[in-house]
Design a protein around this motif. Sequence first.
Motif, PDB file in Angstrom:
ATOM      1  N   PRO A  55      -3.514  14.583   8.541  1.00 53.47           N
ATOM      2  CA  PRO A  55      -3.352  15.822   7.760  1.00 53.47           C
ATOM      3  C   PRO A  55      -1.893  16.091   7.387  1.00 53.47           C
ATOM      4  CG  PRO A  55      -4.904  16.170   9.540  1.00 53.47           C
ATOM      5  CD  PRO A  55      -4.336  14.788   9.743  1.00 53.47           C
ATOM      6  N   GLY A  56      -1.668  16.252   6.086  1.00 51.76           N
ATOM      7  CA  GLY A  56      -0.321  16.533   5.587  1.00 51.76           C
ATOM      8  C   GLY A  56       0.530  15.312   5.329  1.00 51.76           C
ATOM      9  N   TYR A  57       0.014  14.132   5.683  1.00 51.50           N
ATOM     10  CA  TYR A  57       0.787  12.900   5.527  1.00 51.50           C
ATOM     11  C   TYR A  57      -0.083  11.890   4.788  1.00 51.50           C
ATOM     12  CZ  TYR A  57       3.549   8.759   6.971  1.00 51.50           C
ATOM     13  OH  TYR A  57       4.304   7.611   6.986  1.00 51.50           O
ATOM     14  N   TYR A  58       0.290  11.632   3.532  1.00 53.50           N
ATOM     15  CA  TYR A  58      -0.544  10.740   2.734  1.00 53.50           C
ATOM     16  C   TYR A  58       0.286   9.997   1.691  1.00 53.50           C
ATOM     17  CZ  TYR A  58      -0.515  14.768  -0.472  1.00 53.50           C
ATOM     18  OH  TYR A  58      -0.134  15.800  -1.283  1.00 53.50           O
ATOM     19  N   PHE A  59      -0.329   8.947   1.159  1.00 58.03           N
ATOM     20  CA  PHE A  59       0.273   8.128   0.116  1.00 58.03           C
ATOM     21  C   PHE A  59      -0.632   8.168  -1.113  1.00 58.03           C
ATOM     22  CE2 PHE A  59       1.980   6.525   4.026  1.00 58.03           C
ATOM     23  CZ  PHE A  59       3.272   6.129   3.743  1.00 58.03           C
ATOM     24  N   GLU A  60      -0.015   8.152  -2.281  1.00 57.38           N
ATOM     25  CA  GLU A  60      -0.757   8.054  -3.536  1.00 57.38           C
ATOM     26  C   GLU A  60      -0.296   6.808  -4.279  1.00 57.38           C
ATOM     27  OE1 GLU A  60      -1.446  12.338  -5.329  1.00 57.38           O
ATOM     28  OE2 GLU A  60       0.469  12.224  -4.279  1.00 57.38           O
ATOM     29  N   VAL A  61      -1.262   6.049  -4.768  1.00 54.53           N
ATOM     30  CA  VAL A  61      -0.964   4.836  -5.542  1.00 54.53           C
ATOM     31  C   VAL A  61      -1.394   5.100  -6.983  1.00 54.53           C
ATOM     32  CG1 VAL A  61      -1.401   2.374  -5.828  1.00 54.53           C
ATOM     33  CG2 VAL A  61      -1.296   3.369  -3.516  1.00 54.53           C
ATOM     34  N   VAL A  62      -0.448   4.954  -7.902  1.00 54.38           N
ATOM     35  CA  VAL A  62      -0.681   5.252  -9.313  1.00 54.38           C
ATOM     36  C   VAL A  62      -0.260   4.062 -10.158  1.00 54.38           C
ATOM     37  CG1 VAL A  62      -0.105   6.783 -11.231  1.00 54.38           C
ATOM     38  CG2 VAL A  62      -0.270   7.714  -8.934  1.00 54.38           C
ATOM     39  N   SER A  63      -1.165   3.608 -11.006  1.00 58.29           N
ATOM     40  CA  SER A  63      -0.864   2.510 -11.922  1.00 58.29           C
ATOM     41  C   SER A  63      -0.675   3.070 -13.327  1.00 58.29           C
ATOM     42  CB  SER A  63      -2.022   1.500 -11.903  1.00 58.29           C
ATOM     43  OG  SER A  63      -1.867   0.547 -12.934  1.00 58.29           O
ATOM     44  N   SER A  70      -2.897  -5.998 -18.041  1.00 59.17           N
ATOM     45  CA  SER A  70      -2.369  -6.709 -16.887  1.00 59.17           C
ATOM     46  C   SER A  70      -0.859  -6.591 -16.728  1.00 59.17           C
ATOM     47  CB  SER A  70      -2.756  -8.192 -16.963  1.00 59.17           C
ATOM     48  OG  SER A  70      -2.245  -8.766 -18.154  1.00 59.17           O
ATOM     49  N   ILE A  71      -0.203  -5.847 -17.613  1.00 57.47           N
ATOM     50  CA  ILE A  71       1.247  -5.680 -17.527  1.00 57.47           C
ATOM     51  C   ILE A  71       1.564  -4.184 -17.485  1.00 57.47           C
ATOM     52  CG2 ILE A  71       3.468  -6.088 -18.651  1.00 57.47           C
ATOM     53  CD1 ILE A  71       2.236  -8.547 -19.957  1.00 57.47           C
ATOM     54  N   GLY A  72       2.426  -3.802 -16.589  1.00 58.93           N
ATOM     55  CA  GLY A  72       2.801  -2.397 -16.489  1.00 58.93           C
ATOM     56  C   GLY A  72       3.578  -2.160 -15.216  1.00 58.93           C
ATOM     57  N   GLY A  73       3.231  -1.098 -14.530  1.00 58.47           N
ATOM     58  CA  GLY A  73       3.924  -0.758 -13.296  1.00 58.47           C
ATOM     59  C   GLY A  73       3.028   0.053 -12.398  1.00 58.47           C
ATOM     60  N   PHE A  74       3.507   0.302 -11.193  1.00 56.81           N
ATOM     61  CA  PHE A  74       2.785   1.211 -10.315  1.00 56.81           C
ATOM     62  C   PHE A  74       3.774   1.955  -9.430  1.00 56.81           C
ATOM     63  CE2 PHE A  74       2.766  -2.758  -7.856  1.00 56.81           C
ATOM     64  CZ  PHE A  74       3.120  -2.337  -6.582  1.00 56.81           C
ATOM     65  N   LEU A  75       3.322   3.087  -8.944  1.00 51.20           N
ATOM     66  CA  LEU A  75       4.110   3.927  -8.049  1.00 51.20           C
ATOM     67  C   LEU A  75       3.386   4.054  -6.723  1.00 51.20           C
ATOM     68  CD1 LEU A  75       5.040   7.004 -10.289  1.00 51.20           C
ATOM     69  CD2 LEU A  75       6.672   5.431  -9.271  1.00 51.20           C
ATOM     70  N   ILE A  76       4.157   4.129  -5.648  1.00 51.15           N
ATOM     71  CA  ILE A  76       3.623   4.577  -4.365  1.00 51.15           C
ATOM     72  C   ILE A  76       4.380   5.850  -4.013  1.00 51.15           C
ATOM     73  CG2 ILE A  76       3.136   4.006  -1.967  1.00 51.15           C
ATOM     74  CD1 ILE A  76       3.490   1.071  -2.658  1.00 51.15           C
ATOM     75  N   LEU A  77       3.645   6.931  -3.861  1.00 52.64           N
ATOM     76  CA  LEU A  77       4.235   8.236  -3.568  1.00 52.64           C
ATOM     77  C   LEU A  77       3.870   8.643  -2.148  1.00 52.64           C
ATOM     78  CD1 LEU A  77       3.039   9.943  -6.870  1.00 52.64           C
ATOM     79  CD2 LEU A  77       5.246   8.861  -6.481  1.00 52.64           C
ATOM     80  N   MET A  78       4.876   8.950  -1.331  1.00 50.81           N
ATOM     81  CA  MET A  78       4.645   9.375   0.037  1.00 50.81           C
ATOM     82  C   MET A  78       4.935  10.868   0.157  1.00 50.81           C
ATOM     83  SD  MET A  78       5.828  10.409   3.188  1.00 50.81           S
ATOM     84  CE  MET A  78       7.587  10.294   2.922  1.00 50.81           C
ATOM     85  N   SER A  79       4.012  11.599   0.766  1.00 49.74           N
ATOM     86  CA  SER A  79       4.202  13.029   0.999  1.00 49.74           C
ATOM     87  C   SER A  79       3.929  13.333   2.468  1.00 49.74           C
ATOM     88  CB  SER A  79       3.259  13.858   0.120  1.00 49.74           C
ATOM     89  OG  SER A  79       3.512  13.631  -1.253  1.00 49.74           O
ATOM     90  N   ASP A  80       4.920  13.908   3.118  1.00 55.38           N
ATOM     91  CA  ASP A  80       4.767  14.359   4.502  1.00 55.38           C
ATOM     92  C   ASP A  80       5.152  15.832   4.527  1.00 55.38           C
ATOM     93  OD1 ASP A  80       4.655  14.789   7.199  1.00 55.38           O
ATOM     94  OD2 ASP A  80       5.897  13.084   7.769  1.00 55.38           O
ATOM     95  N   ASN A  85       9.115  15.848   3.820  1.00 52.28           N
ATOM     96  CA  ASN A  85       9.717  14.573   3.449  1.00 52.28           C
ATOM     97  C   ASN A  85       8.886  13.942   2.338  1.00 52.28           C
ATOM     98  OD1 ASN A  85      11.328  12.292   3.456  1.00 52.28           O
ATOM     99  ND2 ASN A  85      10.286  11.349   5.188  1.00 52.28           N
ATOM    100  N   TYR A  86       9.537  13.542   1.249  1.00 51.92           N
ATOM    101  CA  TYR A  86       8.845  12.980   0.088  1.00 51.92           C
ATOM    102  C   TYR A  86       9.630  11.771  -0.412  1.00 51.92           C
ATOM    103  CZ  TYR A  86       6.731  17.578   0.369  1.00 51.92           C
ATOM    104  OH  TYR A  86       6.100  18.704   0.836  1.00 51.92           O
ATOM    105  N   LYS A  87       8.944  10.636  -0.510  1.00 52.08           N
ATOM    106  CA  LYS A  87       9.587   9.407  -0.967  1.00 52.08           C
ATOM    107  C   LYS A  87       8.694   8.730  -1.993  1.00 52.08           C
ATOM    108  CE  LYS A  87      13.044   9.196   2.155  1.00 52.08           C
ATOM    109  NZ  LYS A  87      14.476   8.965   1.887  1.00 52.08           N
ATOM    110  N   SER A  88       9.291   7.832  -2.779  1.00 50.75           N
ATOM    111  CA  SER A  88       8.499   7.083  -3.757  1.00 50.75           C
ATOM    112  C   SER A  88       9.172   5.752  -4.049  1.00 50.75           C
ATOM    113  CB  SER A  88       8.330   7.879  -5.055  1.00 50.75           C
ATOM    114  OG  SER A  88       9.579   8.043  -5.704  1.00 50.75           O
ATOM    115  N   ILE A  89       8.373   4.826  -4.564  1.00 50.63           N
ATOM    116  CA  ILE A  89       8.891   3.546  -5.011  1.00 50.63           C
ATOM    117  C   ILE A  89       8.164   3.164  -6.294  1.00 50.63           C
ATOM    118  CG2 ILE A  89       7.277   2.220  -3.574  1.00 50.63           C
ATOM    119  CD1 ILE A  89       9.460   0.078  -3.305  1.00 50.63           C
ATOM    120  N   SER A  90       8.914   2.628  -7.255  1.00 50.35           N
ATOM    121  CA  SER A  90       8.363   2.182  -8.530  1.00 50.35           C
ATOM    122  C   SER A  90       8.476   0.668  -8.613  1.00 50.35           C
ATOM    123  CB  SER A  90       9.124   2.836  -9.691  1.00 50.35           C
ATOM    124  OG  SER A  90       8.695   2.314 -10.926  1.00 50.35           O
TER     125      SER A  90
END
Length: 202
Positions: A55-63, A70-80, A85-90
Amino acid sequence: MVFKNLLKSVFAVMSVAIIISACSDSDKPLAVEQKTEETKAPNPFPFYKSIEIKPGYYFEVVSWGKGVDSIGGFLILMSDSTKKNYKSISVEREGIITDAWNMDLDNDGNPEIYIQTLVRKNVADVNVYEFGGDFSKISFPGISTMKGYKGDDKFFVKNGDLFRSIPIVQADSGKTTTLVKTLKYRLAGNSFSSSEVKPGEE
């Protein structure tokens, strides 16, 4: 005579009132029933998944990506939210994301986010990112050089372990047969290893 004049006056007043009423009704604009259609905006993301660790700590994966699927990008979004605390990577993407899930295969307390892609029509691959305050990529071993591999492999998780079933095409004396091999993956020191398991052992 007086009665007749009075009757005429009353009739005249009523006629004028009817005419005024008719004119005022005709001047009123007709009520037009307006129907509003709700239009839903198309989902801008080809893939989205929310993964709750606790609870309160999750990741979201967005393409995302326009044009070639087949070409593009994705994000991983971390929310705590408990620690604010909030982090992300592209990351650049080659392949279509088909699934995402979390594990802690090395049991170090840091979740790993597994992002499965379809890199070709029937060939799967996995991108792995561990989160331990920041995101770090862990290289995942490929199988494209395995003899007899033609694709159609599948990942699955069972009892907290990661497996991959791989159809292998074998030719013998002009006859072609397909055997399914199953690999079990282990993770230690941010490095994957795999071993083949016999049917029924996974």
